[in-house]
Design an enzyme around this catalytic site. Structure first.
Site: not given
Ligand code: SAH
Length: 459
Positions: A338, A386, A413
């Site tokens: 991340e 993601d 998304c």
């Protein structure tokens, strides 16, 4: 090639809406020229006033609906609907789900050229209202009282509202109560244009599974007037509160939180669960806003990862490690990556909180860290991504294609970038087995998907 615009500004015309835009506006086509009209629904016949015309498309205003869509529902608060992030509130939930599912199917075919991919019916909520566990509302002043709600787009004007259909009742109540207490204590509101005043935002977060509430007051000044009374009254009026935090943001910016945070009362964090995994949430932590549907999404991701307990898994774009910890329940080892270092600190803390010793987290860009791991001889059996709305970086997709994990689970998304990236992975030797849309954000135009890809044999 420029083409003739078939309508003029201020024309009144009759149209039939064919589609919805990504913002939830109706799309009508006049001789192929698209006109975007807020509040129009597919199938509806209506009279429209043309407001603006550009070369490629124009905008209109709905004047009269001759034939209503069966999915239209009457709603009350039109400003909230227009500006407050509930663009689909005028569509029945059945209609919303249909629209989102269709959108996923369309982009997978149009952008991804994935003709025969299995798209499952979208997983919606049983009760698609009052789901958001967090609100951060700007504060202003009107007639000597504090108001709080949301900014009208492209303006400094605040709409005073505390009844959001998408926020949890605990959140609506907390914002309202804190606003009233601050108003009575005469804490001055921040004024954006002059950069004067004190109270900028009120934020509330709620752990739905634990019943723990956090209140954050964000001020321009380091000093918070009537601090003790404020705390005393919040504790007295909001019995679920477990943490009261003061954040200072002295900058002229539309970023909500500043760098300095101090706990005024109670704990630094509140806790919540997604499934069996426990999370510590601080004022600054990222945390999913709809944990009920997050569990639905992650259960699917876990099912698609198809773990036996032997696998090594990489979770790219892992945030605070939410998916990583879910996967770690079933995998031998999970590596999370991340870009935000604070999120990685949260991820490590959450792994510890759950007694999980089979996770490792690294701060950095997925497209840099994962290729480096691969060059050093490290690989993975399953790779989960993601990414944010812009999708995966090309360099990461190329590394996946070279690294050849047996399965890729793609959580997305944004169906458009999902479709683009699935095409790249398909061309690189993967097959998209299935795509599961999940409605994480009822009443809004957002749609999430989780997809399973497998490496085709011989690649
Ligand atoms: N999987 C997490 C968060 C997904 S949101 C969850 O379910 O909660 C996408 C995340 O990607 C954000 O946390 C963002 O900070 C991160 N991100 C954005 N660009 C990145 C990059 N290039 N490399 C790694 N992480 C990135």
């Amino acid at each position: 090639m420029s083409r003739i615009v078939p309508v003029n500004k201020n024309d009144y015309i009759d149209v039939v809406f064919e589609d919805l835009t990504h913002d939830g506006a109706g799309v009508a086509k006049i001789d192929g020229y698209p006109l975007f009209v807020p509040n129009g629904l597919p199938g509806e016949k209506a009279k429209v006033k043309v407001i603006k015309t550009g070369k490629g498309y124009g905008f209109g205003r709905l004047v009269e609906i001759y034939e209503k869509s069966p999915y239209r529902v009457e709603i009350e608060s039109s400003e909230f609907h227009k500006y407050g992030g509930c663009q689909l509130e005028h569509i029945s939930y059945e209609g919303q789900l249909k629209y989102k599912e269709n959108q996923v199917r369309q982009v997978l075919t149009r952008i991804g050229k994935l003709e025969d991919v299995v798209v499952h019916p979208i997983l919606g909520m049983d009760n698609p209202v009052h789901y958001r566990n967090k609100a951060q509302v700007p504060v202003g002043e009107k007639d000597g009282k504090l108001i709080a709600g949301f900014f009208k787009p492209r303006s400094h004007e605040i709409v005073d509202t505390n009844e959001s259909v998408i926020q949890l009742p605990e959140i609506n109540e907390a914002v309202q109560v804190v606003k009233e207490i601050c108003s009575e204590l005469r804490i001055p509101a921040y004024h954006e244009e002059s950069h004067k005043g004190v109270l900028r935002h009120i934020m509330a977060r709620y752990g739905q599974q634990t019943g723990e509430l956090m209140v954050v007051v964000i001020t321009r000044t380091a000093d918070l007037p009537h601090k003790d009374k404020l705390v005393e009254q919040i504790v007295a009026q909001l019995p679920k509160v477990k943490s009261i935090v003061h954040n200072v943001n002295s900058k002229r910016t539309n970023v909500i939180m500043g760098e300095k945070t101090n706990v005024l009362w109670g704990n630094e964090v509140i806790y919540d669960f997604i499934g069996d995994v426990k999370f510590a949430i601080s004022a600054l932590s990222f945390y999913q806003v709809n944990p009920v549907q997050t569990k639905v999404l992650y259960d699917k991701a876990l099912e698609y990862a198809d773990l036996s307990g032997e696998e090594s898994v990489i979770d790219a774009y892992c945030g605070i490690g939410t998916i990583s910890l879910f996967l770690a329940q079933k995998a031998r080892k999970v590596f999370g990556v991340e870009v935000v270092p604070e999120a990685i600190e949260d991820a490590k803390r959450n792994a510890e909180l759950n007694g999980m010793t089979n996770t490792e987290f690294a701060a950095g860009e997925a497209e840099v860290v994962i290729p480096k791991w691969y060059k050093e001889g490290n690989s993975a059996d399953v790779l989960v991504v993601d990414p944010p709305r812009k999708g995966c970086d090309e360099a990461l997709l190329q590394t996946i294609i070279e690294m050849k994990p047996k399965k890729v689970v793609y959580v997305s998304c944004n169906p458009a970038t999902l479709a683009r990236d699935l095409r790249i992975l398909e061309d690189g030797g993967y097959k998209t087995v299935e795509v599961q849309p999940v409605d994480m954000f009822p009443m809004t135009t957002h749609v999430e998907c989780v997809s399973q890809l497998v490496l085709v044999e011989g690649n």
